[in-house]
Design an enzyme around this catalytic site. Sequence first.
Site, PDB file in Angstrom:
ATOM      1  N   GLU A 329       4.941   2.400   4.609  1.00 52.58           N
ATOM      2  CA  GLU A 329       4.743   3.708   3.979  1.00 52.58           C
ATOM      3  C   GLU A 329       5.016   3.581   2.482  1.00 52.58           C
ATOM      4  O   GLU A 329       6.087   3.103   2.084  1.00 52.58           O
ATOM      5  CB  GLU A 329       5.693   4.754   4.574  1.00 52.58           C
ATOM      6  CG  GLU A 329       5.327   5.251   5.945  1.00 52.58           C
ATOM      7  CD  GLU A 329       6.134   6.477   6.346  1.00 52.58           C
ATOM      8  OE1 GLU A 329       5.692   7.184   7.260  1.00 52.58           O
ATOM      9  OE2 GLU A 329       7.206   6.733   5.750  1.00 52.58           O
ATOM     10  N   CYS A 330       4.077   4.013   1.678  1.00 49.35           N
ATOM     11  CA  CYS A 330       4.220   4.074   0.226  1.00 49.35           C
ATOM     12  C   CYS A 330       4.705   2.738  -0.339  1.00 49.35           C
ATOM     13  O   CYS A 330       3.936   1.790  -0.420  1.00 49.35           O
ATOM     14  CB  CYS A 330       5.139   5.234  -0.162  1.00 49.35           C
ATOM     15  SG  CYS A 330       4.916   5.790  -1.865  1.00 49.35           S
ATOM     16  N   GLY A 331       5.964   2.608  -0.727  1.00 49.77           N
ATOM     17  CA  GLY A 331       6.442   1.346  -1.258  1.00 49.77           C
ATOM     18  C   GLY A 331       6.279   0.205  -0.281  1.00 49.77           C
ATOM     19  O   GLY A 331       5.974  -0.933  -0.671  1.00 49.77           O
TER      20      GLY A 331
END
Length: 441
Positions: A329-331
């Site tokens: 997720e994201c990073g």
Amino acid sequence: MSNPPGLLIAAPATRSGKTTLTLALLAALRRRGRVVQPYKCGPDYIDPAFHSVAAGRASFNLDSWALGRGQFEALLDHAADADLCLAEGVMGLFDGVATPGAWGNGCSADIAAATGWPVVLVLDVSGQAQSAAAVALGFAQYRADVTIAGVILNKVASERHAALVRDGFARHNITVFGAVKRDTSLTMPERHLGLVQAQEDAALSARLEALADLVARDVDLAALEAAARPTMRGSASVASRTSPPGQRIALAQDAAFSFVYPHLLAGWRCAGAEIVPFSPLADQAPDPSCDVAWLPGGYPELHAGRLAAASRFADGLRDFAQNKPVHGECGGYMTLGAGMIDAAGQRHAMLGLLGLETDFAQRKLHLGYRSATLLAPIPGHAAHSVLRGHEFHYARVIAQPDPPLAAIRDAAGVPTAETGSRRGHATGSFFHIVDVAEETS
């Protein structure tokens, strides 16, 4: 089930001092022997970590746009053994999106109305005197289902200033719980996504003690506690539909990977899953006996060089992904990609499990609620499931050559360009899951 009383700490706008005063109140009430259950309105994943340190127990996010009522009610159960609930608002009290989501538009006022918790307004009165009372009057009349219990005056310049401000409130019988003097030494350190993380603030314990001293001196804590009202509950809770991604979950957890919602971890554990943490920054690989690896969001862009040099982590995760699912997720998604350009313009090779290339040198803000219809399965959710969540990052996508993972729309229903991607056993997106809107059969 016990329904302890609660209060919601809100403000007319951001940067009024909500977080600082919420932490101060949590620390001061804990010092008085109170068991306080903290909550955070909205999808913020940084403030709850600070709440947890101040209160000594996990803080959970309450959200009327992304959380279904079943999950919302279940999160109120965490306060069963508490003396008091204390929720921190997000943005201004009535600020939300234009298009309602699960059961509201994401504003803090929705949470106050659903729980019956009176609101304590934090007012930044710098540059104001009697006019501050007019602001409070307007807020008190804006929604009939929201009660303003009173105010805490913040950033007061002097005793004379406090007296002038209090005069306006006295004329309209609005309770002033306290007047906190301006003290720049207690300002919480920040970076581009919000506060510097709790785990990175070496002075946090001392800062919390100083904040507790401040409100014990300047705020009537007894009157504040007396203003709390019992938590209203809806009909019987419906079990959350947010399934754990596996039975044994290898979860990346360190300063680069820490943005994971506490209610998700609690839900996974409640469903019988075991969470096995590992630290990419410490060059640790996921436990190969786990059946899924999960890389949450965080600040990999601040540690890109260390991550690129973490060979045991990289080799271990690549081996893991040959036969088992890995999701970012994201990073975490960016780390699964091919490369990342840091703020200084230097490219660092990432894991290469996905073809994603991201750039922080020419950064662009992406912020807001999202709904995602999965085009392919991810760990814990089948294809065609509809998820609700949030996106908040500054990465610019340079390349995304893999098939899209989901059809993602913003709060207004407009499709976004960021679709996530998939390759082999690896999946990822900038989307942070909050709850399930609709699970496929």
